[in-house]
Design a protein around this motif. Sequence first.
Motif, PDB file in Angstrom:
ATOM      1  N   ILE A 137       4.602   1.887  14.950  1.00 34.87           N
ATOM      2  CA  ILE A 137       4.837   0.452  14.732  1.00 34.87           C
ATOM      3  C   ILE A 137       5.836  -0.138  15.587  1.00 34.87           C
ATOM      4  O   ILE A 137       5.566  -1.313  16.429  1.00 34.87           O
ATOM      5  CB  ILE A 137       5.043  -0.086  13.272  1.00 34.87           C
ATOM      6  CG1 ILE A 137       3.973   0.486  12.663  1.00 34.87           C
ATOM      7  CG2 ILE A 137       5.355  -1.496  13.151  1.00 34.87           C
ATOM      8  CD1 ILE A 137       4.362   0.573  11.059  1.00 34.87           C
ATOM      9  N   ASN A 153      -2.599  -2.946  15.849  1.00 39.58           N
ATOM     10  CA  ASN A 153      -2.867  -1.789  14.822  1.00 39.58           C
ATOM     11  C   ASN A 153      -3.790  -0.863  15.284  1.00 39.58           C
ATOM     12  O   ASN A 153      -3.784   0.549  15.289  1.00 39.58           O
ATOM     13  CB  ASN A 153      -3.277  -2.329  13.750  1.00 39.58           C
ATOM     14  CG  ASN A 153      -2.380  -2.804  12.597  1.00 39.58           C
ATOM     15  OD1 ASN A 153      -1.656  -2.231  12.064  1.00 39.58           O
ATOM     16  ND2 ASN A 153      -2.298  -4.405  12.588  1.00 39.58           N
ATOM     17  N   SER A 227      -6.475   3.130   8.267  1.00 43.05           N
ATOM     18  CA  SER A 227      -5.329   2.268   8.219  1.00 43.05           C
ATOM     19  C   SER A 227      -5.293   1.487   9.278  1.00 43.05           C
ATOM     20  O   SER A 227      -4.683   0.401   9.266  1.00 43.05           O
ATOM     21  CB  SER A 227      -4.027   3.190   8.396  1.00 43.05           C
ATOM     22  OG  SER A 227      -4.153   3.903   9.412  1.00 43.05           O
ATOM     23  N   PHE A 231      -4.595  -2.333   7.893  1.00 44.97           N
ATOM     24  CA  PHE A 231      -3.317  -2.799   8.522  1.00 44.97           C
ATOM     25  C   PHE A 231      -3.695  -4.031   9.215  1.00 44.97           C
ATOM     26  O   PHE A 231      -2.935  -5.168   9.402  1.00 44.97           O
ATOM     27  CB  PHE A 231      -2.533  -1.967   9.191  1.00 44.97           C
ATOM     28  CG  PHE A 231      -2.096  -0.772   8.410  1.00 44.97           C
ATOM     29  CD1 PHE A 231      -1.901  -0.983   6.822  1.00 44.97           C
ATOM     30  CD2 PHE A 231      -1.519   0.421   8.824  1.00 44.97           C
ATOM     31  CE1 PHE A 231      -1.419   0.018   6.192  1.00 44.97           C
ATOM     32  CE2 PHE A 231      -0.841   1.286   8.064  1.00 44.97           C
ATOM     33  CZ  PHE A 231      -0.870   1.105   6.557  1.00 44.97           C
ATOM     34  N   ASP A 235      -2.326  -7.684   8.311  1.00 43.10           N
ATOM     35  CA  ASP A 235      -1.368  -8.486   9.312  1.00 43.10           C
ATOM     36  C   ASP A 235      -1.955  -9.710   9.768  1.00 43.10           C
ATOM     37  O   ASP A 235      -1.192 -10.823  10.348  1.00 43.10           O
ATOM     38  CB  ASP A 235      -1.204  -7.467  10.644  1.00 43.10           C
ATOM     39  CG  ASP A 235      -0.179  -6.332  10.322  1.00 43.10           C
ATOM     40  OD1 ASP A 235       0.279  -6.332   9.359  1.00 43.10           O
ATOM     41  OD2 ASP A 235      -0.269  -5.447  11.223  1.00 43.10           O
ATOM     42  N   ARG A 251       6.497  -6.075   8.927  1.00 41.34           N
ATOM     43  CA  ARG A 251       5.369  -5.469   9.257  1.00 41.34           C
ATOM     44  C   ARG A 251       5.392  -4.028   8.674  1.00 41.34           C
ATOM     45  O   ARG A 251       4.566  -3.376   7.974  1.00 41.34           O
ATOM     46  CB  ARG A 251       5.068  -5.122  10.809  1.00 41.34           C
ATOM     47  CG  ARG A 251       3.627  -4.795  11.111  1.00 41.34           C
ATOM     48  CD  ARG A 251       3.518  -4.700  12.536  1.00 41.34           C
ATOM     49  NE  ARG A 251       3.659  -5.786  13.379  1.00 41.34           N
ATOM     50  CZ  ARG A 251       2.558  -6.601  13.558  1.00 41.34           C
ATOM     51  NH1 ARG A 251       1.232  -6.438  13.259  1.00 41.34           N
ATOM     52  NH2 ARG A 251       2.881  -7.761  14.127  1.00 41.34           N
ATOM     53  N   THR A 254       5.029  -4.254   4.814  1.00 44.59           N
ATOM     54  CA  THR A 254       3.873  -4.572   4.461  1.00 44.59           C
ATOM     55  C   THR A 254       3.138  -3.142   4.456  1.00 44.59           C
ATOM     56  O   THR A 254       2.175  -3.079   3.638  1.00 44.59           O
ATOM     57  CB  THR A 254       3.112  -5.441   5.661  1.00 44.59           C
ATOM     58  OG1 THR A 254       4.091  -6.742   5.347  1.00 44.59           O
ATOM     59  CG2 THR A 254       1.601  -6.063   5.222  1.00 44.59           C
ATOM     60  N   HIS A 255       2.990  -2.549   5.799  1.00 42.79           N
ATOM     61  CA  HIS A 255       2.176  -1.436   5.732  1.00 42.79           C
ATOM     62  C   HIS A 255       2.510  -0.201   4.682  1.00 42.79           C
ATOM     63  O   HIS A 255       1.911   0.553   4.047  1.00 42.79           O
ATOM     64  CB  HIS A 255       2.388  -0.837   7.224  1.00 42.79           C
ATOM     65  CG  HIS A 255       1.733  -1.590   8.034  1.00 42.79           C
ATOM     66  ND1 HIS A 255       1.616  -1.385   9.693  1.00 42.79           N
ATOM     67  CD2 HIS A 255       1.149  -2.747   8.135  1.00 42.79           C
ATOM     68  CE1 HIS A 255       0.897  -2.233  10.213  1.00 42.79           C
ATOM     69  NE2 HIS A 255       0.754  -3.205   9.440  1.00 42.79           N
ATOM     70  N   LEU A 259       0.072   1.539   1.844  1.00 40.66           N
ATOM     71  CA  LEU A 259      -0.058   2.949   1.738  1.00 40.66           C
ATOM     72  C   LEU A 259      -0.739   3.673   0.410  1.00 40.66           C
ATOM     73  O   LEU A 259      -1.951   4.379   0.782  1.00 40.66           O
ATOM     74  CB  LEU A 259       1.175   4.026   2.030  1.00 40.66           C
ATOM     75  CG  LEU A 259       1.801   4.042   3.439  1.00 40.66           C
ATOM     76  CD1 LEU A 259       2.974   4.673   3.682  1.00 40.66           C
ATOM     77  CD2 LEU A 259       0.519   4.777   4.314  1.00 40.66           C
TER      78      LEU A 259
END
Length: 323
Positions: A137, A153, A227, A231, A235, A251, A254-255, A259
């Motif tokens: 990231i 992503n 993911s 993601f 986003d 970010r 958020t990720h 999970l």
Amino acid sequence: MNGDNERPIIALDESVDMAVGGQAVIEGVMMRSPDAIATAVRLPDGTIELRKRPYRGFVKTHKYLDIPILRGAVNFFEMLIIGMETLNWSADIQIRYEDKINGKESKSRSFWNTVLLGGSIVIALIVALAVFFALPIWIATLLGLSKGALLFNLVAGVIRLTLFLLYVSLISLMPDVKRLFRYHGAEHMSIFTLEASAPLSVESARLRSRLHPRCGTSFILIVALFSMILFGIADSLFPVVFGHLQSFPERLATHLILLPLVAGTSYELLKLSGKFRSNPLFRIFMTPGLWLQRITTADPDDEMIEVALCALRSSLEKEEAIS
């Protein structure tokens, strides 16, 4: 010794998915059936140390958790804990053996070994999150891709996969890890033998593939690919909901929150790939994971297969007694 080039994965067509899974540990294999967990470890003197305990999954005990995706997330974290504990035991049993041979007192050392290994596992998880989760990231942010959620992503996912492949390829060169990967192969071959309703013997297991569709390696690959999609969607929605583009910490948060959803969905997809392994579409879906297993598994010798079968038979004793 036959390799997978001489042993095609015809077992996918002649086997039926069963609720049995396993894990390679230090000089051994852990097998988990719906009712028991059994771990067999080869000691330096050639004998096999076996430990078995009853098992009832958390989702089975708490029926309200038996919801698709939620149960996947719960099962994933439960298996992670069981795997760590079993790996700890396999290391501890080797140390106890060495202490016994050398005439040393092993109780205090065993305690400190548990403490140190537990600490190392926590550190390993933190490092794994930093390297395989946060670092991609951060790199994608440095590349100035923050405005395009899907592209961001996609790039972060490719970086994550590249780092993982590099890591696995490098550790596979270590002698101890090579042995672990050979036990991993023995685990898969033993489970394939059971699923094909073949005799649980070394000779029969030797005919099976070491590449299994329902494997933790394939799970990691599914997580990485899924993911990217999830993601990317999250986003894209973030500016709509909050009115501004995400910063790096936002970010990351958020990720991180997503999970469990990624883990739960990936777990369900892995189970489906095992259940519908003969379906042509699922075969395509499974192929990248099977390719990756050529790194994380290796052909075992007969003694390794014997250990895996010992654990498997022990985990199944209750079912066999009932039938």
